[in-house]
Design a protein around this motif. Structure first.
Motif, short mmCIF file in Angstrom:
data_model
loop_
_atom_site.label_atom_id
_atom_site.label_comp_id
_atom_site.label_asym_id
_atom_site.label_seq_id
_atom_site.Cartn_x
_atom_site.Cartn_y
_atom_site.Cartn_z
N GLU A 1 0.85 -1.22 0.00
CA GLU A 1 0.00 0.00 0.00
C GLU A 1 0.87 1.26 0.00
O GLU A 1 0.44 2.35 0.34
CB GLU A 1 -0.87 0.03 1.26
CG GLU A 1 -1.86 -1.11 1.37
CD GLU A 1 -2.56 -1.07 2.72
OE1 GLU A 1 -3.76 -0.79 2.74
OE2 GLU A 1 -1.88 -1.30 3.76
N MET A 2 2.16 1.07 -0.29
CA MET A 2 3.08 2.22 -0.37
C MET A 2 3.78 2.17 -1.71
O MET A 2 3.94 1.10 -2.30
CB MET A 2 4.14 2.13 0.74
CG MET A 2 3.59 2.15 2.14
SD MET A 2 4.94 2.33 3.33
CE MET A 2 4.43 1.16 4.59
N CYS A 3 4.22 3.34 -2.17
CA CYS A 3 5.05 3.38 -3.36
C CYS A 3 6.07 4.50 -3.17
O CYS A 3 5.94 5.32 -2.26
CB CYS A 3 4.21 3.60 -4.62
SG CYS A 3 3.38 5.18 -4.63
N VAL A 4 7.09 4.47 -4.00
CA VAL A 4 8.16 5.47 -3.89
C VAL A 4 8.08 6.38 -5.11
O VAL A 4 8.01 5.90 -6.24
CB VAL A 4 9.54 4.78 -3.80
CG1 VAL A 4 10.66 5.82 -3.77
CG2 VAL A 4 9.60 3.89 -2.54
N TRP A 5 8.07 7.68 -4.85
CA TRP A 5 7.99 8.67 -5.92
C TRP A 5 9.40 9.18 -6.22
O TRP A 5 10.02 9.83 -5.38
CB TRP A 5 7.09 9.83 -5.50
CG TRP A 5 6.87 10.81 -6.60
CD1 TRP A 5 7.68 11.85 -6.95
CD2 TRP A 5 5.77 10.84 -7.52
NE1 TRP A 5 7.17 12.52 -8.02
CE2 TRP A 5 5.99 11.92 -8.39
CE3 TRP A 5 4.62 10.04 -7.68
CZ2 TRP A 5 5.10 12.24 -9.41
CZ3 TRP A 5 3.74 10.37 -8.71
CH2 TRP A 5 3.97 11.46 -9.55
N ASN A 6 9.87 8.87 -7.42
CA ASN A 6 11.20 9.34 -7.83
C ASN A 6 11.01 10.68 -8.55
O ASN A 6 10.47 10.72 -9.66
CB ASN A 6 11.83 8.30 -8.77
CG ASN A 6 13.15 8.78 -9.34
OD1 ASN A 6 13.59 9.90 -9.07
ND2 ASN A 6 13.77 7.95 -10.14
N PRO A 7 11.46 11.78 -7.94
CA PRO A 7 11.20 13.09 -8.56
C PRO A 7 11.93 13.28 -9.88
O PRO A 7 11.63 14.21 -10.63
CB PRO A 7 11.71 14.08 -7.50
CG PRO A 7 12.67 13.31 -6.65
CD PRO A 7 12.22 11.88 -6.69
N HIS A 8 12.89 12.39 -10.18
CA HIS A 8 13.63 12.53 -11.44
C HIS A 8 13.04 11.68 -12.57
O HIS A 8 13.55 11.67 -13.68
CB HIS A 8 15.11 12.15 -11.22
CG HIS A 8 15.73 12.97 -10.13
ND1 HIS A 8 15.97 14.32 -10.26
CD2 HIS A 8 16.10 12.65 -8.86
CE1 HIS A 8 16.48 14.79 -9.14
NE2 HIS A 8 16.57 13.80 -8.27
N ASP A 9 11.97 10.96 -12.23
CA ASP A 9 11.32 10.14 -13.27
C ASP A 9 10.04 10.84 -13.70
O ASP A 9 9.09 10.96 -12.91
CB ASP A 9 11.01 8.73 -12.70
CG ASP A 9 10.55 7.78 -13.79
OD1 ASP A 9 9.91 8.25 -14.76
OD2 ASP A 9 10.83 6.57 -13.67
N PRO A 10 9.99 11.31 -14.95
CA PRO A 10 8.82 12.09 -15.39
C PRO A 10 7.55 11.27 -15.56
O PRO A 10 6.46 11.83 -15.73
CB PRO A 10 9.28 12.68 -16.74
CG PRO A 10 10.38 11.79 -17.21
CD PRO A 10 11.00 11.15 -16.00
N THR A 11 7.68 9.93 -15.51
CA THR A 11 6.48 9.10 -15.69
C THR A 11 5.91 8.75 -14.33
O THR A 11 6.23 7.70 -13.74
CB THR A 11 6.84 7.80 -16.45
OG1 THR A 11 7.93 8.05 -17.30
CG2 THR A 11 5.68 7.28 -17.24
N LEU A 12 5.08 9.64 -13.82
CA LEU A 12 4.43 9.44 -12.51
C LEU A 12 5.42 8.97 -11.44
O LEU A 12 5.15 8.05 -10.67
CB LEU A 12 3.27 8.44 -12.62
CG LEU A 12 2.07 8.89 -13.44
CD1 LEU A 12 1.06 7.75 -13.57
CD2 LEU A 12 1.40 10.13 -12.81
N GLY A 13 6.58 9.61 -11.42
CA GLY A 13 7.58 9.28 -10.40
C GLY A 13 8.04 7.84 -10.49
O GLY A 13 8.56 7.30 -9.50
N GLY A 14 7.85 7.21 -11.65
CA GLY A 14 8.30 5.83 -11.84
C GLY A 14 7.27 4.81 -11.40
O GLY A 14 7.61 3.63 -11.22
N ASN A 15 6.00 5.22 -11.26
CA ASN A 15 4.96 4.28 -10.77
C ASN A 15 3.88 4.05 -11.82
O ASN A 15 3.37 5.00 -12.42
CB ASN A 15 4.27 4.87 -9.53
CG ASN A 15 5.23 5.03 -8.38
OD1 ASN A 15 5.58 4.07 -7.72
ND2 ASN A 15 5.69 6.26 -8.16
N PRO A 16 3.46 2.78 -11.99
CA PRO A 16 2.27 2.54 -12.81
C PRO A 16 1.06 3.18 -12.12
O PRO A 16 1.01 3.23 -10.87
CB PRO A 16 2.13 1.01 -12.80
CG PRO A 16 3.39 0.47 -12.19
CD PRO A 16 4.03 1.57 -11.42
N ALA A 17 0.12 3.67 -12.88
CA ALA A 17 -1.05 4.36 -12.30
C ALA A 17 -1.76 3.48 -11.27
O ALA A 17 -2.21 3.95 -10.22
CB ALA A 17 -2.01 4.77 -13.42
#
Ligand code: 13P
Ligand code: SF4
Length: 380
Positions: free
Chosen positions: A211-227
């Motif tokens: 229920e957690m994910c990591v947001w990578n601010p350098h990845d322009p595709t939703l912080g590197g996360n599938p929707a």
């Protein structure tokens, strides 16, 4: 944005202070303290070196230092022996608009003895990145159902972002209570900049890793996360960390347990989940101090937090065995920039009415950051 008035060139006086003996600098610092009396308050974080801590009126963790600054509205100046975000927080809390008005417009001057005393973790989240992330999140989930929570180790602009968006600040000592507050309001939390404090705290509340994910601010595709990952996440963790606490590894815990039978492993929640999982106790710097102070003689500890704090504990508690968890030196190099030379330099200029390294958060940022800080102070 925070601005610093620095009317005296920063490097200019240093040759003259740099060459001085510590004992001489200490005498001059104490002389300023005596002359300024209650007009001056020196605050020191637990990670400061001993020589600096010796001159502090109050020593504490981030939460205690914030509270202390909020309560020092009667003094003329706070000299903050910590890092930049702590001094910004002190400026905001000691200069609340109603207090400045009650003092006929006089502000408490907040000084950071060395402007290079920053925090590498705080630098991992810039306001533009957080605003972009918020906008991107809004394309997938309803942001009215997200509470932004910033660790106090962040720039004032990020605290202001939280203030504006119904969010809040936390420290390592109240993160659990703050997350409870946030989850009572919304289904999800965006937690920045420290993924480890966010993850470690959420897990204690029963939030699963799925229920957690990591947001990578350098990845322009939703912080590197599938929707789909974002829609099922209750906690969105910013991909930031403390470079000091990242140096503690699970194998260090194993080695301590193998070499020191009965050892209690005590770590700060900025350590990774793998280290926290192997530890006996986890908590803020003040919590760590309290555990050792209250333990019976003969207790053996391996402690995973900044070196100066651990060395001071070792020195102050000869009746216990205190060991540093890592075989390599993990010290906060930026905190260490505050030394006696900088402290003496800043105090003597302050006393002469020519303060250097003044931390002044602009009014608009301060107003919104104060909203988020006051929510935190009300939680605990
Ligand atoms: P505390 O809030 O526990 O004092 O921690 C501050 C900090 O910067 C730890 O790295
Ligand atoms: Fe920042 Fe880490 Fe230093 Fe704490 S120890 S002030 S989080 S760099």
């Amino acid at each position: 944005m925070s601005t610093a008035a620095d009317p005296v060139p920063r490097a200019a006086p240093f040759p003259e202070y740099r060459g001085l003996e510590d004992a001489h600098l200490a005498d001059r610092i104490e002389a300023v303290r005596r002359r300024m009396g209650e007009r001056l308050v020196i605050l020191g974080h637990h990670y400061q070196q001993d020589g600096v801590i010796a001159h502090a009126d109050f020593q504490g963790d981030s939460y205690q230092l914030s509270k202390s600054a909020a309560e020092r509205a009667g003094c003329e100046a706070i000299v903050f022996c910590g890092v930049h975000f702590m001094a910004e927080t002190a400026d905001i809390l000691a200069n609340r608009p109603e207090q400045v008005a009650a003092r006929s417009g006089r502000r408490v001057t907040v000084v950071l003895p060395d402007m290079a005393a920053g925090c590498s973790m705080a630098d991992m989240a810039a306001i533009e990145q957080v605003e972009d992330a918020w906008a991107d999140l809004g394309t997938v989930i309803d942001t009215t159902d997200i509470t932004p929570v910033t660790y106090i180790n962040s720039a004032a602009s990020l605290k202001a972002f939280c203030g504006r968006h119904g969010g809040i600040v936390c420290t390592s000592s109240n993160a659990r209570a703050v997350l409870d507050w946030a989850f009572a309001k919304t289904k999800r939390v965006l937690f920045f900049p420290d993924q480890h404090l966010g993850r470690n705290t959420a897990r204690t509340m029963g939030v699963g890793l799925d229920e957690m994910c990591v947001w990578n601010p350098h990845d322009p595709t939703l912080g590197g996360n599938p929707a789909e990952q974002l829609t099922k996440s209750r906690v969105i963790l910013w991909q930031g960390h403390c470079s000091v606490h990242a140096m503690f590894k699970p194998e260090h815990v194993d080695a301590m347990r193998a070499n020191l039978p009965g050892v209690k492993v005590l770590v700060h929640p900025e350590c990774s989940m793998e280290v926290v999982d192997k530890a006996d106790l986890v908590g803020s710097t003040s919590y760590i101090l309290k555990q050792v102070e209250q333990a019976p003689p003969g207790t053996t500890w391996a402690i995973g937090t900044e070196l100066h704090l651990v060395k001071r504990l070792e020195h102050n508690h000869p009746e216990q065995t205190v060991r540093f968890l890592s075989p390599v030196v993990c010290m906060c190099a930026t905190m260490y920039r505050i030394d006696l030379a900088h402290l003496c330099w800043s105090l003597e200029h302050l006393e002469r009415g020519r303060p250097v390294n003044v931390i002044r958060v602009d009014d608009e940022t301060a107003q919104w950051a104060l909203t988020a800080l006051e929510r935190m102070l009300a939680v605990r």
